[in-house]
Scaffold this active site. Structure first.
Site, short mmCIF file in Angstrom:
data_model
loop_
_atom_site.label_atom_id
_atom_site.label_comp_id
_atom_site.label_asym_id
_atom_site.label_seq_id
_atom_site.Cartn_x
_atom_site.Cartn_y
_atom_site.Cartn_z
N SER A 24 0.82 -1.22 0.00
CA SER A 24 0.00 0.00 0.00
C SER A 24 0.85 1.26 0.00
O SER A 24 0.34 2.36 0.22
CB SER A 24 -0.92 0.01 1.23
OG SER A 24 -0.16 -0.02 2.42
N ASN A 108 -2.91 -3.79 13.18
CA ASN A 108 -4.37 -3.65 13.04
C ASN A 108 -4.89 -2.41 13.76
O ASN A 108 -5.67 -1.63 13.21
CB ASN A 108 -5.07 -4.90 13.55
CG ASN A 108 -4.78 -6.13 12.71
OD1 ASN A 108 -4.06 -6.04 11.72
ND2 ASN A 108 -5.30 -7.27 13.11
N HIS A 154 -38.83 22.39 -13.14
CA HIS A 154 -38.75 21.61 -14.38
C HIS A 154 -37.96 22.36 -15.46
O HIS A 154 -38.17 22.15 -16.66
CB HIS A 154 -40.15 21.26 -14.91
CG HIS A 154 -41.02 20.61 -13.90
ND1 HIS A 154 -40.97 19.27 -13.60
CD2 HIS A 154 -41.99 21.14 -13.09
CE1 HIS A 154 -41.85 18.98 -12.66
NE2 HIS A 154 -42.48 20.09 -12.33
N SER A 275 -11.74 26.47 -27.59
CA SER A 275 -11.70 25.31 -28.47
C SER A 275 -10.39 25.30 -29.26
O SER A 275 -9.80 26.34 -29.53
CB SER A 275 -12.89 25.38 -29.44
OG SER A 275 -12.71 24.49 -30.52
N LYS A 281 -15.03 30.24 -28.99
CA LYS A 281 -15.60 29.51 -27.86
C LYS A 281 -15.02 29.95 -26.51
O LYS A 281 -13.83 30.19 -26.38
CB LYS A 281 -15.41 28.01 -28.03
CG LYS A 281 -16.14 27.39 -29.21
CD LYS A 281 -17.64 27.49 -29.08
CE LYS A 281 -18.19 26.69 -27.93
NZ LYS A 281 -18.00 25.22 -28.12
N GLU A 288 -17.77 21.85 -15.80
CA GLU A 288 -18.12 20.54 -16.35
C GLU A 288 -17.36 19.42 -15.65
O GLU A 288 -17.93 18.36 -15.35
CB GLU A 288 -17.83 20.53 -17.85
CG GLU A 288 -18.80 21.39 -18.66
CD GLU A 288 -18.41 21.52 -20.11
OE1 GLU A 288 -19.26 21.94 -20.91
OE2 GLU A 288 -17.26 21.21 -20.47
#
Length: 468
Positions: A24, A108, A154, A275, A281, A288
């Site tokens: 780990s 433990n 809605h 973009s 853009k 997002e």
């Protein structure tokens, strides 16, 4: 083949690939600081109970401080950080002295304690960031307390509201997330140390001392539960998921509101991208990604639940696989809170566009129906039907005669309402004032709640800090 400190005399060397498979160390850097503190507290307790001499206690503590100074990357190869630190202590002091570090202790109870401490530290950071985000939302709400905008159900225009009221809605839901985070600390902040592998130890220990030294509220009473329980992890991650769901909703609004179809906001350049092909853009990429990161936390919660499912008492190595999911959920949430705070602190709201949209969609229809109830004494269902017929006919700004005609067509006599009553009902500002949406009392109450939460977090931080 690689030699391992815990197994070489019993089982021989371990296959290199097998060790890498179960190791780990890849994410144990997260537990390094906590393990150092646990080792220090354990050594002090062993000295207090007479199991270490003053010289041995001092030597081991100095070795631990050296390891702490050198950092996680200086540790030797091992199965996990706990073995690596003990191995390093023995390298520095020899087995005769360094080998006493693990007296009356198992990995433990050691790892269970470290996980709780590291989780506690991360929760404090998340809660601190969340306080800041809520403060930002209240600042922006105060700035736009009287700014009229359409409210939605809605995703359709529903009733007029204010931007301040809208932003305070987000703050209030986040305040409940903060409450849940803080409440979860009670079940995180209990100490497994001293529980041994599962049934404590034959050594007489002072578990209250180590618990206090490490800033815990109390030891966990049942030693089997102490080493095997990870329900607190599932609780924390589920609370983080609730918070991320709220952040994803806020991110979604920024995405929608920044489109040309809405144009309610303009996100700061620092939180957008463009973009590779379309130079015009301005994309809400940060929002997002925040929206999608919620799914990662949900995935972490699901993975943790599946790992825990049907595990017999007590410790099983499966529990090790929970840690990266916990860490991932904590990191994603903390980063998302901080980014969301910066995004809302810098976003520009298009006040004129918000006001223009209030004129669309017959937003004051409910207020007109309420006015008919108050003035004419008819039932709300009857008033609802009259205004609904007006909407069906496309009459969103009815004159008095038009309203009476529509009511008469439905066999309803309307005689008391005046044109002024109608005009007032259709005035968004009047509708908002009648609902006290511009009242400063909720804002004052929210600031008071935020201040109280700030004091609560400060007390928790001081408790943890003073313990060290």
């Amino acid at each position: 083949m690689l030699k391992r400190m815990f197994r070489s005399k019993r089982l021989g060397d371990m296959d290199e690939k097998a060790l890498k498979y179960i190791s780990s160390m890849e994410w144990d850097w997260w537990l390094f600081k906590s393990d150092i503190e646990v080792d220090k507290a354990h050594v002090v307790m062993l000295y207090q109970m007479g199991y270490l001499s003053r010289e041995e206690c001092s030597s081991i503590l100095k070795a631990i401080e050296t390891i702490e100074k050198d950092g996680f990357d200086s540790l030797p190869q091992a199965e996990d950080v706990h073995e690596a630190i003990e191995k390093k202590v023995i390298e520095l002091l020899g087995e005769e002295t360094g080998g006493k570090l693990h007296t009356a202790r198992s990995r433990n109870d050691e790892v269970a304690t470290c996980i709780r401490m590291s989780t506690r530290e991360e929760l404090v950071l998340v809660m601190s960031g969340l306080l800041s985000l809520r403060g930002t939302l209240l600042d922006r709400a105060e700035e736009y307390l009287d700014t009229i905008m359409p409210g939605f159900t809605h995703l359709q225009h529903a009733q007029p509201t204010t931007l301040g009221h809208h932003l305070m809605a987000h703050e209030e839901s986040l305040s409940r997330d903060w409450d849940r985070l803080f409440d979860s600390v009670k079940r995180v902040n209990i100490c497994p140390l001293g529980s041994g592998a599962l049934s404590s130890t034959g050594f007489k220990l002072d578990r209250e001392l180590t618990s206090k030294l490490l800033g815990f509220d109390s030891p966990i009473e049942n030693t089997m539960d102490a080493v095997s329980s990870r329900d607190f992890v599932l609780e924390v991650v589920s609370v983080l998921l609730g918070l991320m769901l709220n952040l994803s909703r806020m991110a979604e609004e920024m995405i929608l509101w920044s489109t040309q179809e809405f144009e309610f906001v303009e996100l700061d350049d620092a939180y957008t991208s463009t973009s590779s092909i379309m130079p015009q853009k301005k994309n809400p990429d940060v929002a997002e990604v925040m929206r999608s990161r919620c799914c990662s936390v949900f995935g972490a919660m699901t993975s943790i639940a599946m790992i825990l499912k049907a595990l017999p008492l007590t410790y099983n190595r499966d529990l090790q696989e929970i840690n990266p999911h916990l860490l991932k959920a904590l990191q994603i949430t903390r980063e998302s809170v901080d980014i969301c705070n910066a995004m809302f602190r810098t976003v520009k709201f298009n006040v004129e566009q918000l006001r223009e949209h209030v004129e669309k969609g017959f937003l004051c229809a409910t207020e007109l129906a309420d006015t008919l109830v108050r003035v004419e004494g008819i039932s709300f269902r009857t008033a609802h039907a009259i205004v609904g017929m007006l909407a069906r006919k496309g009459i969103t700004k009815p004159a008095l005669e038009e309203l009476r005609d529509v009511a008469q067509e439905m066999g309803i006599e309307v005689s008391n309402i005046t044109q002024k009553d109608i005009d007032d009902a259709l005035n968004p500002r009047v509708a908002i004032e009648r609902r006290n949406l511009g009242d400063t009392s909720p804002l004052k109450s929210a600031r008071k709640r935020l201040k109280t939460h700030g004091f609560m977090l400060e007390n928790l931080e001081n408790k943890i800090k003073n313990a060290r």
